[in-house]
Design an enzyme around this catalytic site. Structure first.
Site, PDB file in Angstrom:
ATOM      1  N   ASP A  65       5.780  -0.335   3.826  1.00 19.84           N
ATOM      2  CA  ASP A  65       4.340  -0.204   3.916  1.00 19.84           C
ATOM      3  C   ASP A  65       3.675  -1.580   3.912  1.00 19.84           C
ATOM      4  OD1 ASP A  65       5.215  -0.645   1.362  1.00 19.84           O
ATOM      5  OD2 ASP A  65       3.810   0.697   0.386  1.00 19.84           O
ATOM      6  N   ASP A  67       1.105  -4.061   2.368  1.00 21.79           N
ATOM      7  CA  ASP A  67       0.440  -4.259   1.077  1.00 21.79           C
ATOM      8  C   ASP A  67      -0.872  -5.007   1.285  1.00 21.79           C
ATOM      9  OD1 ASP A  67       2.510  -3.152  -0.668  1.00 21.79           O
ATOM     10  OD2 ASP A  67       3.720  -4.831   0.032  1.00 21.79           O
ATOM     11  N   ASP A 116      -0.305   0.222   1.236  1.00 19.93           N
ATOM     12  CA  ASP A 116      -0.396   0.177  -0.220  1.00 19.93           C
ATOM     13  C   ASP A 116      -1.597  -0.698  -0.556  1.00 19.93           C
ATOM     14  OD1 ASP A 116       1.068   1.125  -2.573  1.00 19.93           O
ATOM     15  OD2 ASP A 116       1.229  -0.996  -3.065  1.00 19.93           O
TER      16      ASP A 116
END
Length: 299
Positions: A65, A67, A116
């Site tokens: 993912d 960040d 995220d």
């Protein structure tokens, strides 16, 4: 044999695909602009920046993912972590259907990418917030001049308090070490991550940034070859940490951003022992592959 052309092809194959990287870029840019321009959230929005393996270029296929750190002007001395997270969550749920609460962040899942998102603030920003009005604009997402030399505070849901972090220094650590190694450090991180992924399935840990820090602790900065560098890395990990595993200890791996923090604090003794055991099993095979003169056997 060193097999440089084979390693070059291998490193290309374990990269996240170009299409996924494009999806990641589309996803994070859209989210960041929405936060910056939202009628309510923009009142506390200072800016955003990327962190993690995506930003440090240490991710491997299929890709992790993205960040995203959302820097705000919230006062950490008068705003509770719960209230801070609630304001970010409200904005995210306005635009996204799949938002999951995590310990220090929110996971946003789309059909094509995962992100995220963590909220941050700092006492430095509190004191000088008016200086940063000019960087609140959505078209200046990359400007981090306001806080690059200062640590940030992020709300920890489990602890119920703000905790210190400095992802910019984490990025600088990786960048500087890669420079010292003439560009061989980042590929070595990817090679170890892929080896770990292929070596055994359970337990899951260590992975991610813990592996990156282990490479940073044990890399031979004189090596300019992927095969030699990887063999020496296994040698160094085994020599440095097998005594920890034998004694039932997990090493302290200081966070480059906040050295008092141990990035391996959640790693169990059992998981670390398993990791060191597999390093020990792989080491003689890696040595034999490097020393083998026959190209087929070495491969």
């Amino acid at each position: 044999m060193n097999l440089p052309s084979y390693f070059k092809e291998f490193l290309t194959e374990i990269e996240p695909s170009p299409s996924y990287k494009e999806d990641q870029q589309t996803g994070h840019k859209t989210l960041r602009k929405r936060l910056a321009t939202d009628e309510e959230f923009k009142l506390i929005h200072v800016n955003t920046f990327l962190q993690g393996s995506y930003k440090r270029n240490t991710a491997i296929h299929p890709g992790k993912d993205v960040d995203i750190v959302v820097v705000t002007s919230l006062d950490p001395d008068s705003t509770t972590p719960t209230d801070a997270n609630a304001r970010l969550e409200k904005c995210l749920r306005k635009y996204y259907a799949n938002v999951e609460r995590q310990t220090r962040s929110f996971g946003v899942t789309l059909s094509y990418v995962m992100m995220d998102v963590v909220l941050a603030s700092s006492r430095h920003l509190k004191e000088e917030a008016k200086l940063f009005e000019s960087i609140r604009q959505a078209d200046e997402l990359g400007d981090v001049s306001g806080w690059t030399d200062h640590s940030l505070l992020i709300p920890d849901r489990d602890l119920g308090r703000w905790v210190e972090t400095d992802p910019k220094r984490q990025l600088a650590w990786t960048t500087d070490l890669n420079y010292q190694c003439d560009g061989y450090f980042v590929p070595l991180v990817k090679i170890l991550k892929w080896w770990r992924k292929e070596a055994y399935i359970a337990p899951t840990y260590p992975k991610g940034y813990v592996l990156e820090r282990l490479v940073g602790q044990c890399v031979d900065r004189t090596k300019r070859d992927h095969a030699e560098g990887f063999v020496q890395l296994l040698e160094n990990i085994n020599a440095t940490y097998k005594s920890y595993a034998a004694a039932g200890m997990v090493p302290h791996l200081p966070d480059p951003g906040v050295p008092s923090h141990n990035v391996a604090h959640r790693l169990s003794v059992a998981d670390f022992r398993q990791f060191i055991e597999h390093v020990g099993l792989a080491l003689p095979i890696a040595r034999d592959a490097l020393n083998e003169d026959d190209i087929e056997r070495s491969t």
